[in-house]
Enzyme design. Structure first.
Site, PDB file in Angstrom:
ATOM      1  N   LYS A 183      -4.355  -0.069 -11.192  1.00 32.68           N
ATOM      2  CA  LYS A 183      -3.288   1.088 -11.014  1.00 32.68           C
ATOM      3  C   LYS A 183      -2.407   0.234 -10.072  1.00 32.68           C
ATOM      4  O   LYS A 183      -2.453  -0.126  -8.959  1.00 32.68           O
ATOM      5  CB  LYS A 183      -3.945   2.239  -9.849  1.00 32.68           C
ATOM      6  CG  LYS A 183      -3.341   3.398  -9.897  1.00 32.68           C
ATOM      7  CD  LYS A 183      -1.863   3.518  -9.625  1.00 32.68           C
ATOM      8  CE  LYS A 183      -1.295   3.426  -8.303  1.00 32.68           C
ATOM      9  NZ  LYS A 183       0.125   3.365  -8.021  1.00 32.68           N
ATOM     10  N   GLU A 258      -7.849  -5.960   1.088  1.00 26.09           N
ATOM     11  CA  GLU A 258      -6.670  -6.700   1.755  1.00 26.09           C
ATOM     12  C   GLU A 258      -5.389  -6.361   2.362  1.00 26.09           C
ATOM     13  O   GLU A 258      -4.834  -5.486   1.479  1.00 26.09           O
ATOM     14  CB  GLU A 258      -6.467  -8.008   0.600  1.00 26.09           C
ATOM     15  CG  GLU A 258      -5.954  -9.340   1.131  1.00 26.09           C
ATOM     16  CD  GLU A 258      -4.505  -9.211   1.364  1.00 26.09           C
ATOM     17  OE1 GLU A 258      -3.967  -8.751   2.490  1.00 26.09           O
ATOM     18  OE2 GLU A 258      -3.809  -9.892   0.448  1.00 26.09           O
ATOM     19  N   CYS A 292       1.834 -10.879   2.363  1.00 27.06           N
ATOM     20  CA  CYS A 292       0.641 -10.484   3.529  1.00 27.06           C
ATOM     21  C   CYS A 292       0.412 -11.585   4.275  1.00 27.06           C
ATOM     22  O   CYS A 292      -0.142 -11.586   5.188  1.00 27.06           O
ATOM     23  CB  CYS A 292      -0.413  -9.960   2.468  1.00 27.06           C
ATOM     24  SG  CYS A 292      -1.196 -10.624   1.223  1.00 27.06           S
ATOM     25  N   GLU A 391       3.170  -6.006  11.569  1.00 28.98           N
ATOM     26  CA  GLU A 391       3.662  -6.749  10.359  1.00 28.98           C
ATOM     27  C   GLU A 391       5.061  -6.055   9.955  1.00 28.98           C
ATOM     28  O   GLU A 391       4.978  -4.878   9.606  1.00 28.98           O
ATOM     29  CB  GLU A 391       2.433  -6.701   9.130  1.00 28.98           C
ATOM     30  CG  GLU A 391       2.752  -7.232   7.938  1.00 28.98           C
ATOM     31  CD  GLU A 391       1.839  -7.034   6.785  1.00 28.98           C
ATOM     32  OE1 GLU A 391       1.269  -5.729   6.422  1.00 28.98           O
ATOM     33  OE2 GLU A 391       1.271  -8.155   6.186  1.00 28.98           O
TER      34      GLU A 391
HETATM   35  P1  NAD Z   1       0.766   1.152  -0.218  1.00 34.49           P
HETATM   36  O1  NAD Z   1      -0.406   0.754   0.522  1.00 34.49           O
HETATM   37  O2  NAD Z   1       1.258   2.364   0.106  1.00 34.49           O
HETATM   38  O3  NAD Z   1       0.552   0.892  -1.480  1.00 34.49           O
HETATM   39  C1  NAD Z   1      -0.409  -0.122  -2.269  1.00 34.49           C
HETATM   40  C2  NAD Z   1      -0.865   0.450  -3.481  1.00 34.49           C
HETATM   41  O4  NAD Z   1      -1.764   1.773  -3.068  1.00 34.49           O
HETATM   42  C3  NAD Z   1      -0.129   1.057  -4.490  1.00 34.49           C
HETATM   43  O5  NAD Z   1      -0.463   0.844  -5.576  1.00 34.49           O
HETATM   44  C4  NAD Z   1      -0.138   2.532  -4.211  1.00 34.49           C
HETATM   45  O6  NAD Z   1       0.393   3.127  -5.576  1.00 34.49           O
HETATM   46  C5  NAD Z   1      -1.499   2.839  -3.811  1.00 34.49           C
HETATM   47  N1  NAD Z   1      -1.780   4.127  -3.292  1.00 34.49           N
HETATM   48  C6  NAD Z   1      -0.627   4.572  -2.327  1.00 34.49           C
HETATM   49  N2  NAD Z   1      -1.236   5.793  -1.808  1.00 34.49           N
HETATM   50  C7  NAD Z   1      -2.474   5.861  -2.298  1.00 34.49           C
HETATM   51  C8  NAD Z   1      -3.654   6.881  -2.159  1.00 34.49           C
HETATM   52  N3  NAD Z   1      -3.409   7.752  -1.505  1.00 34.49           N
HETATM   53  N4  NAD Z   1      -4.757   6.455  -2.969  1.00 34.49           N
HETATM   54  C9  NAD Z   1      -4.957   5.461  -3.560  1.00 34.49           C
HETATM   55  N5  NAD Z   1      -3.950   4.612  -3.832  1.00 34.49           N
HETATM   56  C10 NAD Z   1      -2.655   4.586  -3.143  1.00 34.49           C
HETATM   57  O7  NAD Z   1       1.775   0.089   0.510  1.00 34.49           O
HETATM   58  P2  NAD Z   1       3.362   0.519   0.378  1.00 34.49           P
HETATM   59  O8  NAD Z   1       3.770   1.982   0.742  1.00 34.49           O
HETATM   60  O9  NAD Z   1       3.751  -0.108  -1.074  1.00 34.49           O
HETATM   61  O10 NAD Z   1       4.070  -0.546   1.481  1.00 34.49           O
HETATM   62  C11 NAD Z   1       3.812  -0.226   2.945  1.00 34.49           C
HETATM   63  C12 NAD Z   1       3.423  -1.249   3.617  1.00 34.49           C
HETATM   64  O11 NAD Z   1       2.272  -1.898   3.306  1.00 34.49           O
HETATM   65  C13 NAD Z   1       4.338  -2.457   3.651  1.00 34.49           C
HETATM   66  O12 NAD Z   1       5.491  -2.181   4.482  1.00 34.49           O
HETATM   67  C14 NAD Z   1       3.432  -3.520   4.244  1.00 34.49           C
HETATM   68  O13 NAD Z   1       3.426  -3.708   5.545  1.00 34.49           O
HETATM   69  C15 NAD Z   1       2.078  -3.137   3.481  1.00 34.49           C
HETATM   70  N6  NAD Z   1       1.741  -3.903   2.501  1.00 34.49           N
HETATM   71  C16 NAD Z   1       0.880  -4.912   2.325  1.00 34.49           C
HETATM   72  C17 NAD Z   1       0.473  -5.736   1.306  1.00 34.49           C
HETATM   73  C18 NAD Z   1      -0.178  -6.854   1.071  1.00 34.49           C
HETATM   74  O14 NAD Z   1      -0.342  -7.564   0.363  1.00 34.49           O
HETATM   75  N7  NAD Z   1      -1.342  -6.920   2.251  1.00 34.49           N
HETATM   76  C19 NAD Z   1       1.361  -5.366  -0.101  1.00 34.49           C
HETATM   77  C20 NAD Z   1       2.036  -4.272  -0.001  1.00 34.49           C
HETATM   78  C21 NAD Z   1       2.468  -3.731   1.280  1.00 34.49           C
END
Ligand code: NAD
Length: 489
Positions: A183, A258, A292, A391
């Site tokens: 996904k 992660e 990250c 972060e």
């Molecule tokens: P997020 O955690 O919302 O998204 C990551 C993934 O999770 C995406 O594929 C998203 O569609 C999915 N997701 C979202 N809601 C979900 C749910 N209820 N159930 C299952 N899957 C779900 O991250 P974001 O909103 O894109 O970014 C927000 C913050 O997250 C950023 O500002 C950053 O701090 C952090 N982030 C961290 C990493 C990392 O590599 N650790 C990567 C992206 C974002």
């Protein structure tokens, strides 16, 4: 020579299930926005629970009745290697897609494709080299262990490195014989979909890989809570990590998380400052700080604080953000929400009187609608402020000072995260002592690579998550153990 490869202009992308691109069950699509332009240039399927269910059934069938479940480890390895070669052959096409979809400079997108190909190359070679053990037991018994796939695995990945994240999580899972359902993040689905097509062309049987784009609360939630998946791997925010782990717990399956970091560089007075400062500045703005494992806190021994700050400020003031084809130090951030989030950090630091040491700039001529943020460096940052503890996920660096080795270790370990760290000192004994006192999954000495190499186990301690990706460690996390106890009759 290969014909020149170009990125497609406007198109519709579906869900990829059973080695075919299909319309999503809902018939609905989401806009695909180019971060450098701020406008949509394509559409991607809004996958939902029905699509996820089809993908899980295809994966289960591939394992239990299809070619995938019967394939020898060395044959799986051969397919992975073939996919690695296909990625290298399509690197320019993939880099153009990734750069438009995420806004990153072309040189970064090209480097990402080299790394993506490497994941398949590395795990292609490793697929038939995972051995079990024999265990001395009671007389008249023979005991052996073997590593077997979990089964159908879910992979929820973020938008910052969509191609690399696909390789990082899927390659070891495929090497161990799992059927993978990815996904991708709603903001960056295009390279994962293209990689799945390349996998089908490379010969992966139907059901081995599916990609279901869609909103997190629809497709992501449906995948992580599906009753017939056997394991879930997640990279992203701590908030969604909690939802994933809760879903896994309700399903009684395992998961790896992660969840990012606030990784420190620790600079002692005897460090090679010239090298350290260059590495710190360039790796901080890699991917516009949306990494990250970005080294976003610099902890400096007080005696050299002024020198370090002066050198870092000079580097930061020369950094420029631009469009992918300008190929400058950094691109835009992923979307308007992320830009507003970063600017919120900058404004609150400003209101709290945290000194700005330097700002980079945004290149002339970038589209006004693009999501650009000029890099910023702050210092001295108060130890308990949000810039020291949270972060930012943007091109923002915080500098703090420390008094002695004990203070440095306390400060380095003083956030809830524990993903990466770097120790800079020419005193080898001290560098090693400090590295081993840091609670982080990866610690560099006199170097730093945000994300590190494919061969190196990577993952979090503390609130950065659990489980390991990369290296042979990922093969263990992407499989489970069967012990066979055979009594001689
Ligand atoms: P997020 O955690 O919302 O998204 C990551 C993934 O999770 C995406 O594929 C998203 O569609 C999915 N997701 C979202 N809601 C979900 C749910 N209820 N159930 C299952 N899957 C779900 O991250 P974001 O909103 O894109 O970014 C927000 C913050 O997250 C950023 O500002 C950053 O701090 C952090 N982030 C961290 C990493 C990392 O590599 N650790 C990567 C992206 C974002």
């Amino acid at each position: 020579m290969n014909a020149p490869q170009t990125a497609p202009q406007t198109e519709r992308h579906g869900v990829f299930i059973g080695n075919r691109m299909e319309d999503p069950a809902s018939g609905a699509y989401l806009p695909v926005v180019a971060p450098a332009e701020g406008v949509a240039f394509a559409e991607v399927a809004a996958g939902n629970a029905d699509d996820v269910d089809r993908a899980v059934k295809a994966g289960r069938h591939a394992l239990e009745a299809g070619a995938w479940g019967r394939m020898a480890a060395f044959e799986r390895g051969r397919l992975l290697t073939r996919l690695g070669i296909a990625i290298a052959d399509h690197a320019e096409e993939l880099a153009l897609i990734e750069a438009r979809d995420t806004g990153k400079p072309m040189k970064q997108a090209r480097a990402d494709m080299v790394a993506t190909a490497r994941y398949f190359e590395f795990y292609g070679g490793a697929a038939d080299k995972v051995h079990g053990e024999t265990i001395p037991f009671l007389p008249g018994h023979f005991v052996s262990t073997e590593r077997v796939p979990h089964g159908v695995t879910g992979h929820v990945i973020p938008w910052n490195y969509p191609a690399q994240m696909f390789g990082r999580t899927v390659a070891p899972a495929l090497a161990m014989g799992n059927a993978c359902i990815v996904k991708p993040a709603e903001d960056a689905c295009l390279t994962p979909l293209r990689l799945a097509e390349l996998a089908a062309e490379a010969g992966f049987p139907e059901g081995a890989i599916a990609v279901v784009p869609g909103l997190g609360e629809h497709a992501g939630s449906a995948l992580s809570s599906h009753p017939d998946i056997d394991f879930i791997s997640f990279t992203g925010s701590p908030e969604v990590g909690t939802l994933i782990q809760t879903a896994a717990a309700k399903n009684h399956i395992g998961c790896t998380l992660e969840l990012g970091g606030k990784s420190p560089h620790i600079l002692f007075a005897d460090a090679d400052l010239e090298t350290a400062v260059g590495v710190i500045a360039s790796t901080m703005v890699q991917n516009a700080g949306q990494t990250c494992s970005a080294g976003s806190r610099v902890l400096v021994e007080r005696a050299i604080y002024d020198r370090v700050v002066e050198a870092l400020a000079s580097r930061f003031s020369a950094l420029t953000a631009g469009t992918p084809d300008m190929d400058l130090d950094l691109g835009p951030v992923i979307n308007a929400t992320q830009k507003n989030r970063i600017e919120g950090f900058l404004q609150r630091a400003d209101s709290a009187g945290v000194p700005v040491l330097a700002r980079g700039r945004i290149a002339d001529g970038v589209p006004a609608e693009g999501f650009f943020v000029a890099p910023a460096i702050f210092g001295p940052v108060p130890r308990d402020s949000e810039l020291a503890m949270q972060e930012v996920f943007g091109p923002v660096l915080s500098v703090l000072s420390f008094d002695d080795e004990g203070d440095a270790v306390r400060l380095a370990n003083g956030t809830s995260y524990g993903l990466m760290a770097a120790v800079w000192s020419l005193d080898g004994n001290r560098a090693l002592r400090v590295a081993r006192a840091i609670k982080a999954g990866q610690v560099y000495i006199n170097a730093f690579g945000a994300g590190g190499g494919i061969e190196l186990p990577f993952g979090g301690m503390k609130k950065s998550g659990h489980g390991r990706e990369k290296g042979f460690a990922a093969l263990h996390d992407m499989s489970t153990l069967r012990t066979v106890i055979h009594k001689h009759l």
